[in-house]
Design a protein around this motif. Sequence first.
Motif, PDB file in Angstrom:
ATOM      1  N   LEU A  10       0.836  -1.203   0.000  1.00 17.36           N
ATOM      2  CA  LEU A  10       0.000   0.000   0.000  1.00 17.36           C
ATOM      3  C   LEU A  10       0.870   1.252   0.000  1.00 17.36           C
ATOM      4  O   LEU A  10       0.627   2.195  -0.768  1.00 17.36           O
ATOM      5  CB  LEU A  10      -0.939  -0.014   1.214  1.00 17.36           C
ATOM      6  N   PHE A  11       1.893   1.269   0.834  1.00 14.56           N
ATOM      7  CA  PHE A  11       2.777   2.430   0.892  1.00 14.56           C
ATOM      8  C   PHE A  11       3.468   2.656  -0.459  1.00 14.56           C
ATOM      9  O   PHE A  11       3.552   3.787  -0.933  1.00 14.56           O
ATOM     10  CB  PHE A  11       3.812   2.275   2.014  1.00 14.56           C
ATOM     11  N   VAL A  12       3.926   1.576  -1.069  1.00 19.55           N
ATOM     12  CA  VAL A  12       4.568   1.686  -2.389  1.00 19.55           C
ATOM     13  C   VAL A  12       3.571   2.254  -3.405  1.00 19.55           C
ATOM     14  O   VAL A  12       3.917   3.128  -4.208  1.00 19.55           O
ATOM     15  CB  VAL A  12       5.130   0.327  -2.851  1.00 19.55           C
ATOM     16  N   ALA A  13       2.330   1.780  -3.374  1.00 20.33           N
ATOM     17  CA  ALA A  13       1.309   2.282  -4.302  1.00 20.33           C
ATOM     18  C   ALA A  13       1.026   3.760  -4.058  1.00 20.33           C
ATOM     19  O   ALA A  13       0.872   4.540  -5.011  1.00 20.33           O
ATOM     20  CB  ALA A  13       0.033   1.458  -4.173  1.00 20.33           C
ATOM     21  N   ILE A  14       0.967   4.164  -2.807  1.00 14.29           N
ATOM     22  CA  ILE A  14       0.717   5.574  -2.474  1.00 14.29           C
ATOM     23  C   ILE A  14       1.847   6.452  -2.993  1.00 14.29           C
ATOM     24  O   ILE A  14       1.601   7.493  -3.629  1.00 14.29           O
ATOM     25  CB  ILE A  14       0.532   5.747  -0.950  1.00 14.29           C
ATOM     26  N   VAL A  15       3.072   6.058  -2.732  1.00 16.75           N
ATOM     27  CA  VAL A  15       4.228   6.835  -3.198  1.00 16.75           C
ATOM     28  C   VAL A  15       4.271   6.861  -4.726  1.00 16.75           C
ATOM     29  O   VAL A  15       4.595   7.889  -5.333  1.00 16.75           O
ATOM     30  CB  VAL A  15       5.533   6.284  -2.582  1.00 16.75           C
ATOM     31  N   THR A  16       3.920   5.755  -5.354  1.00 19.70           N
ATOM     32  CA  THR A  16       3.880   5.706  -6.820  1.00 19.70           C
ATOM     33  C   THR A  16       2.832   6.675  -7.349  1.00 19.70           C
ATOM     34  O   THR A  16       3.083   7.424  -8.302  1.00 19.70           O
ATOM     35  CB  THR A  16       3.591   4.273  -7.309  1.00 19.70           C
ATOM     36  N   TYR A  17       1.654   6.690  -6.724  1.00 20.86           N
ATOM     37  CA  TYR A  17       0.598   7.617  -7.133  1.00 20.86           C
ATOM     38  C   TYR A  17       1.078   9.066  -7.002  1.00 20.86           C
ATOM     39  O   TYR A  17       0.899   9.869  -7.914  1.00 20.86           O
ATOM     40  CB  TYR A  17      -0.675   7.385  -6.312  1.00 20.86           C
ATOM     41  N   ILE A  18       1.683   9.382  -5.876  1.00 16.85           N
ATOM     42  CA  ILE A  18       2.195  10.741  -5.664  1.00 16.85           C
ATOM     43  C   ILE A  18       3.203  11.088  -6.755  1.00 16.85           C
ATOM     44  O   ILE A  18       3.155  12.181  -7.330  1.00 16.85           O
ATOM     45  CB  ILE A  18       2.822  10.880  -4.257  1.00 16.85           C
ATOM     46  N   SER A  19       4.093  10.169  -7.042  1.00 17.49           N
ATOM     47  CA  SER A  19       5.109  10.395  -8.064  1.00 17.49           C
ATOM     48  C   SER A  19       4.484  10.635  -9.436  1.00 17.49           C
ATOM     49  O   SER A  19       4.888  11.540 -10.169  1.00 17.49           O
ATOM     50  CB  SER A  19       6.047   9.194  -8.105  1.00 17.49           C
ATOM     51  N   LEU A  20       3.495   9.829  -9.779  1.00 20.25           N
ATOM     52  CA  LEU A  20       2.839   9.972 -11.081  1.00 20.25           C
ATOM     53  C   LEU A  20       2.057  11.283 -11.184  1.00 20.25           C
ATOM     54  O   LEU A  20       2.008  11.898 -12.248  1.00 20.25           O
ATOM     55  CB  LEU A  20       1.890   8.792 -11.324  1.00 20.25           C
ATOM     56  N   GLU A  21       1.448  11.687 -10.100  1.00 21.21           N
ATOM     57  CA  GLU A  21       0.580  12.867 -10.139  1.00 21.21           C
ATOM     58  C   GLU A  21       1.299  14.186  -9.892  1.00 21.21           C
ATOM     59  O   GLU A  21       0.757  15.245 -10.215  1.00 21.21           O
ATOM     60  CB  GLU A  21      -0.569  12.713  -9.133  1.00 21.21           C
ATOM     61  N   THR A  22       2.489  14.159  -9.353  1.00 16.56           N
ATOM     62  CA  THR A  22       3.197  15.397  -9.026  1.00 16.56           C
ATOM     63  C   THR A  22       3.317  16.333 -10.222  1.00 16.56           C
ATOM     64  O   THR A  22       3.103  17.532 -10.097  1.00 16.56           O
ATOM     65  CB  THR A  22       4.582  15.086  -8.427  1.00 16.56           C
TER      66      THR A  22
END
Length: 147
Positions: A104-116
Amino acid sequence: MLQLSFVVVAVVGIGWLIGATNLPGDWYAGLAKPGFVPPNWAFPVAWTILYILIAIAGWRTFRREPSGQAMQVWVAQLALNFIWSPMMFTMHQIGAALVILIGLFVAIVTYISLETSRDRLAAALFVPYAAWVAFAGVLNAAIWRLN
């Protein structure tokens, strides 16, 4: 606004339903826990706020790119989020719940990275979520180690 309202109600409602049907109960009460466990009332308050932020971010992403990579990651993180409580509180699988939290943490960080670069607000809405899940991971790991 109607679509946003629907997404918020759906995400918060499903989160509440999963929480209400997978209560910590006597099993969790009997576990050894570290001294930094928040009071019980903090969890539903924190999760309600986080689910609202998650829903708004997902709605913003869906409006822009409904089948894009960021939306796929958003759906994946929500699935991982929703499976954690049954794994921990119903199946009593502390280690497996920790693995879910790491994913879940990896997915959250990935989402943040993609959306930044595409939607800074959507990315920013996930920052408190990342912090809470990181804390939950440390708490989950401590409970696993103690038991």
